[in-house]
Design a protein around this motif. Structure first.
Motif, PDB file in Angstrom:
ATOM      1  N   ASN A 108       0.831  -1.206   0.000  1.00 54.71           N
ATOM      2  CA  ASN A 108       0.000   0.000   0.000  1.00 54.71           C
ATOM      3  C   ASN A 108       0.868   1.259   0.000  1.00 54.71           C
ATOM      4  OD1 ASN A 108      -2.432   1.430   0.034  1.00 54.71           O
ATOM      5  ND2 ASN A 108      -2.318   1.653   2.257  1.00 54.71           N
ATOM      6  N   GLN A 153       0.950   4.072  -2.847  1.00 55.06           N
ATOM      7  CA  GLN A 153       0.739   5.493  -2.562  1.00 55.06           C
ATOM      8  C   GLN A 153       1.910   6.330  -3.052  1.00 55.06           C
ATOM      9  OE1 GLN A 153      -2.102   5.589   1.346  1.00 55.06           O
ATOM     10  NE2 GLN A 153      -0.415   6.960   1.274  1.00 55.06           N
ATOM     11  N   LYS A 211       0.679  11.813   4.669  1.00 58.48           N
ATOM     12  CA  LYS A 211      -0.650  11.259   4.932  1.00 58.48           C
ATOM     13  C   LYS A 211      -0.560   9.742   5.080  1.00 58.48           C
ATOM     14  CE  LYS A 211      -3.637  14.683   2.836  1.00 58.48           C
ATOM     15  NZ  LYS A 211      -4.184  15.137   4.091  1.00 58.48           N
ATOM     16  N   GLU A 225      -3.003   7.702   4.549  1.00 63.17           N
ATOM     17  CA  GLU A 225      -3.704   7.101   3.420  1.00 63.17           C
ATOM     18  C   GLU A 225      -4.268   8.196   2.529  1.00 63.17           C
ATOM     19  OE1 GLU A 225      -7.419   4.064   2.857  1.00 63.17           O
ATOM     20  OE2 GLU A 225      -6.043   3.732   4.531  1.00 63.17           O
ATOM     21  N   LEU A 226      -4.038   8.066   1.259  1.00 58.44           N
ATOM     22  CA  LEU A 226      -4.564   9.029   0.293  1.00 58.44           C
ATOM     23  C   LEU A 226      -5.991   8.668  -0.077  1.00 58.44           C
ATOM     24  CD1 LEU A 226      -1.727   9.520  -2.347  1.00 58.44           C
ATOM     25  CD2 LEU A 226      -2.564  11.185  -0.711  1.00 58.44           C
ATOM     26  N   PRO A 227      -6.848   9.677  -0.228  1.00 56.19           N
ATOM     27  CA  PRO A 227      -8.189   9.377  -0.732  1.00 56.19           C
ATOM     28  C   PRO A 227      -8.116   9.090  -2.232  1.00 56.19           C
ATOM     29  CG  PRO A 227      -7.914  11.732  -0.471  1.00 56.19           C
ATOM     30  CD  PRO A 227      -6.663  11.094   0.065  1.00 56.19           C
ATOM     31  N   VAL A 228      -9.170   8.539  -2.759  1.00 57.76           N
ATOM     32  CA  VAL A 228      -9.254   8.337  -4.209  1.00 57.76           C
ATOM     33  C   VAL A 228      -9.406   9.723  -4.835  1.00 57.76           C
ATOM     34  CG1 VAL A 228     -10.590   7.317  -6.085  1.00 57.76           C
ATOM     35  CG2 VAL A 228     -10.302   6.068  -3.933  1.00 57.76           C
ATOM     36  N   LEU A 229      -8.538  10.052  -5.769  1.00 59.52           N
ATOM     37  CA  LEU A 229      -8.516  11.388  -6.342  1.00 59.52           C
ATOM     38  C   LEU A 229      -9.152  11.405  -7.727  1.00 59.52           C
ATOM     39  CD1 LEU A 229      -4.913  12.500  -5.340  1.00 59.52           C
ATOM     40  CD2 LEU A 229      -7.058  12.989  -4.177  1.00 59.52           C
ATOM     41  N   HIS A 230     -10.399  11.869  -7.762  1.00 60.23           N
ATOM     42  CA  HIS A 230     -11.083  12.022  -9.046  1.00 60.23           C
ATOM     43  C   HIS A 230     -10.695  13.342  -9.702  1.00 60.23           C
ATOM     44  CE1 HIS A 230     -13.434   8.467  -8.263  1.00 60.23           C
ATOM     45  NE2 HIS A 230     -13.780   8.952  -7.078  1.00 60.23           N
ATOM     46  N   TYR A 277      -7.855  18.798  -5.487  1.00 60.30           N
ATOM     47  CA  TYR A 277      -7.314  18.317  -4.221  1.00 60.30           C
ATOM     48  C   TYR A 277      -6.000  19.016  -3.891  1.00 60.30           C
ATOM     49  CZ  TYR A 277      -5.949  14.992  -0.593  1.00 60.30           C
ATOM     50  OH  TYR A 277      -5.568  14.413   0.590  1.00 60.30           O
TER      51      TYR A 277
END
Length: 169
Positions: A4, A8, A51, A53-58, A63
């Motif tokens: 993971n 990332q 960070k 964990e990164l969020p899902v970046l749409h 962002y």
């Protein structure tokens, strides 16, 4: 390093390659300083690296610009606070001016005070600043905020306790 974390890191590396130049230019348009913009762009990506964990970046640009905007606001606030402090020092007679070490400590305290005030609720911060900086009475502040004078007293006391805790550090 976990899978993971590697994933990332690859995402951040890709974001950096694709958006670093754009982000630096975006910050520079707002800041008007290419060197400062480069530093804040780097800080934005450092923020991503730190960070868990990164969020899902749409929308990666949205962002990145949101993170950069927060860093930019903090940077401008610190810069303005430092300028105000240095302006105040300039008005003091040279024989009354403190040492460079004292000035640095005072500036650090002012920055920490600004951060502490920023952490208070809007009403507590407003009540405290109106009382301390503008000399408003509790009744005037209560009318302004739409609360009771007793509540204003509680707000000011809360802020004062935070100031005292800051000074104890």
């Amino acid at each position: 390093m976990s899978i993971n974390q590697v994933f990332q890191q690859d995402i951040i590396e890709s974001l950096y390659e694709e958006h670093h130049a754009w982000l630096r230019a975006w910050i520079n348009r707002r800041l008007g300083c290419p060197i400062g913009a480069a530093d804040l762009a780097q800080d934005t990506f450092l923020n991503l690296l730190l960070k868990a964990e990164l969020p899902v970046l749409h929308e990666p640009k949205a962002y990145l610009s949101r993170i950069a905007h927060g860093l930019l606001v903090d940077h401008i606030r610190r810069r303005d606070l430092e300028r105000a402090y240095l302006d105040a020092l300039a008005h003091i007679a040279s024989n009354e001016a403190s040492s460079p070490e004292s000035r640095a400590l005072m500036l650090e305290l002012l920055i920490r005070l600004d951060m502490m005030l920023d952490g208070l609720s809007a009403k507590v911060r407003t009540a405290f600043l109106l009382a301390q900086l503008e000399g408003k009475s509790y009744q005037e502040i209560a009318t302004h905020l739409g609360v009771s004078t007793r509540t204003v007293g509680a707000y000011v006391a809360t802020a004062m306790l935070q100031c005292m805790a800051l000074l104890q550090e």
